[in-house]
Design an enzyme around this catalytic site. Structure first.
Site, PDB file in Angstrom:
ATOM      1  CD  GLU A  36      32.549  49.351 -44.241  1.00  0.00           C
ATOM      2  OE1 GLU A  36      32.451  48.081 -44.219  1.00  0.00           O
ATOM      3  OE2 GLU A  36      32.305  49.979 -45.165  1.00  0.00           O
ATOM      4  CG  ASP A 111      28.444  45.721 -49.102  1.00  0.00           C
ATOM      5  OD1 ASP A 111      29.535  45.385 -48.784  1.00  0.00           O
ATOM      6  OD2 ASP A 111      27.830  46.784 -49.190  1.00  0.00           O
TER       7      ASP A 111
END
Ligand SMILES: [Zn+2]
Length: 164
Positions: A36, A111
């Site tokens: 990521e 998240d």
């Protein structure tokens, strides 16, 4: 089409991401694959305060860390850059973006947790941070955008137009 537009179901909120910013995101994603990456979205709101225009990124700070399914955005140099952007261009922190390599751009519980922390953190002076998640990979990108109003439910924004 030279930008990507996102809007909420009631059309009250919009996020505009120009191609030039997306190009930069794609380069960062491609070079960090299969891990990521991410960073900060900078820009401004229109006068009605219902459209966020993303004008640039702060690339991943040097103390950022990531693996194939996680990204922790660092803080090195961020405050200085944001101060400069505000002073020179009247642009400011709009939110965060990160990449889900080769997978869906849907947000994870992690998240949600991180973004709620930001909306409740007075240091950011941003009670409605935006999160852009980029999924997929080269030539097959996928995007999801969310708004996290302080003390309120998150709002998912749909893509209004697909890039040509
Ligand atoms: Zn994520």
């Amino acid at each position: 089409m030279n930008e990507l537009n996102f809007t909420s179901e009631n059309q009250k909120l919009k996020v505009v991401i120009p191609n030039i910013v997306l190009d930069e995101i794609h380069i960062l994603c491609t070079s960090s694959y299969p891990n990521e990456t991410g960073g900060i979205l900078v820009g401004f709101y229109n006068e009605q305060y219902n459209s966020a225009i993303i004008s640039k990124l702060i690339p991943p700070p040097s103390d950022s860390k990531s693996g194939p399914t996680w990204f922790i955005r660092g803080i090195n140099g961020v405050k200085k850059k944001l101060d400069q952007l505000w002073y020179n261009e009247k642009e400011y922190y709009i939110g965060e973006w990160h990449y889900h390599p080769g997978s869906s751009s849907n947000l994870s519980n992690q998240d949600i947790k991180q973004m709620s922390e930001i909306s409740n953190n007075d240091n950011y002076k941003c009670p409605e941070p935006i999160l852009l998640i980029v999924g997929g990979e080269y030539k097959n990108w996928e995007y999801s955008t969310y708004v996290f109003p302080k003390n309120n439910k998150l709002i998912h924004l749909d893509v209004l137009n697909e890039l040509c």
